[in-house]
Scaffold this active site. Structure first.
Site, mmCIF file in Angstrom:
data_model
loop_
_atom_site.group_PDB
_atom_site.id
_atom_site.type_symbol
_atom_site.label_atom_id
_atom_site.label_comp_id
_atom_site.label_asym_id
_atom_site.label_seq_id
_atom_site.Cartn_x
_atom_site.Cartn_y
_atom_site.Cartn_z
ATOM 1 C CG HIS A 53 -0.778 0.731 -4.500
ATOM 2 N ND1 HIS A 53 -0.837 1.680 -4.449
ATOM 3 C CD2 HIS A 53 0.299 -0.248 -4.211
ATOM 4 C CE1 HIS A 53 1.028 2.310 -5.058
ATOM 5 N NE2 HIS A 53 1.500 1.144 -4.593
ATOM 6 C CG HIS A 55 3.253 -2.062 -3.178
ATOM 7 N ND1 HIS A 55 3.617 -2.290 -4.778
ATOM 8 C CD2 HIS A 55 3.096 -3.762 -2.765
ATOM 9 C CE1 HIS A 55 2.877 -3.007 -5.161
ATOM 10 N NE2 HIS A 55 2.751 -4.309 -4.018
ATOM 11 C CG ASP A 57 6.740 2.176 -2.661
ATOM 12 O OD1 ASP A 57 5.440 0.916 -2.415
ATOM 13 O OD2 ASP A 57 6.629 2.289 -3.888
ATOM 14 C CG HIS A 58 2.465 3.394 -2.172
ATOM 15 N ND1 HIS A 58 2.357 4.901 -3.663
ATOM 16 C CD2 HIS A 58 3.627 3.320 -3.576
ATOM 17 C CE1 HIS A 58 2.799 4.997 -5.046
ATOM 18 N NE2 HIS A 58 3.665 3.624 -4.670
ATOM 19 C CG HIS A 110 1.232 -1.728 -9.503
ATOM 20 N ND1 HIS A 110 2.339 -2.259 -9.514
ATOM 21 C CD2 HIS A 110 1.451 -1.280 -7.628
ATOM 22 C CE1 HIS A 110 3.447 -1.564 -8.972
ATOM 23 N NE2 HIS A 110 2.528 -1.608 -7.369
ATOM 24 C CG ASP A 127 3.320 2.758 -7.853
ATOM 25 O OD1 ASP A 127 3.274 3.556 -7.462
ATOM 26 O OD2 ASP A 127 3.629 1.951 -6.951
ATOM 27 C CG HIS A 165 7.352 5.563 -7.811
ATOM 28 N ND1 HIS A 165 8.287 5.253 -7.160
ATOM 29 C CD2 HIS A 165 6.070 4.900 -7.757
ATOM 30 C CE1 HIS A 165 7.475 4.210 -6.061
ATOM 31 N NE2 HIS A 165 6.857 4.121 -6.818
#
Length: 255
Positions: A53, A55, A57-58, A110, A127, A165
């Protein structure tokens, strides 16, 4: 293939599947540095990147990795918020990478375009699904999230869940608040605490374990339904109502 969890940021994991010839599949590299360091130390080279996805942080490390490692294939969902993809994939498509067949599953909730990837051994859920929890609904709806979780729960139970995570211990506290009589959950919580004391990842974990322990995969069980009803102060109407109540409860939960 060898599976490696690379810690990133405060609690992210970047996953790497390393073949015998040193080529690797890298999943959700939010930072380039952990991948570059591990590749140098362990003598492997990224070959394919899988993104679940949009975001940051990915996906934040993708541009640097593409600059460092020529010819990287970057496979991502159909989402213009993810730059640099060389291939876009969706529900039901199959990827061939380093001799593996990897299936794509659409799991909105999400985010609206979230996907997961699974091979014969591993489930990379980003996530969408965590150990003992699931991702917040930033863009999706309870019916979408429930359908996505049902879809993941229907996959082979031997699959090893590799999520984005390290949330297992905090998720366990909430899960045990919801389902305090669950013996398998209590055991998983104690195991996770021991792993973290030893600075070991609590992942991967079998999907079978999650089906026993994760309240977000157990919204049809009497214990979880009763707990959500008590929290809401009214009877729940259906499984969507249970999931919506459970997710809202978790979002505001403080130990």
């Amino acid at each position: 293939m060898r599976l490696t969890a690379l810690p990133a940021f405060a609690d992210n994991y970047i996953w790497a599947l390393v073949a015998d010839d040193g080529r690797a599949i890298v999943v959700d590299p939010g930072q380039a540095a952990p991948v570059v360091a591990a590749a140098a130390q362990q003598n492997w080279r990224p070959h394919t990147i899988l993104l679940t996805h949009h975001h940051d942080d990915h996906i934040g490390g993708v541009t640097e990795l593409q600059a460092r490692f020529a010819g990287l294939e970057v496979i991502a969902p159909h989402d213009p918020r993810i730059p640099g993809a060389t291939r876009r994939v969706g529900e039901g498509e199959r990827i061939q990478a380093l001799g593996l067949e990897i299936d794509v599953v659409s799991v909105p909730g999400h985010t609206r375009t979230h996907i997961a990837f699974h091979s014969a051994e591993h489930l990379f859920s980003g996530d969408a699904l965590f150990s003992l929890g699931c991702g917040r609904m930033f863009e999706g709806t309870p019916p979408q999230l429930l359908a996505s979780l049902h879809k993941l729960a229907s996959l082979p139970p031997h699959l090893l869940l590799c999520c984005g995570h390290e949330y297992t211990v905090s998720n366990a506290v909430f899960a045990r608040h919801v389902d305090p009589a669950n013996v398998a959950l209590a055991r998983r919580h104690e195991e996770a605490l021991a792993m973290r004391r030893d600075e070991r990842p609590t992942l991967p974990v079998t999907l079978a374990s999650e089906l026993e322990c994760n309240p977000f995969l157990r919204t049809d069980t009497p214990a979880v339904r009763a707990a959500v009803s008590r929290h809401l102060g009214r009877p729940v109407t259906d499984e969507v109502d249970v999931l919506a109540g459970l997710r809202d409860w978790k979002d505001g939960f403080r130990t």
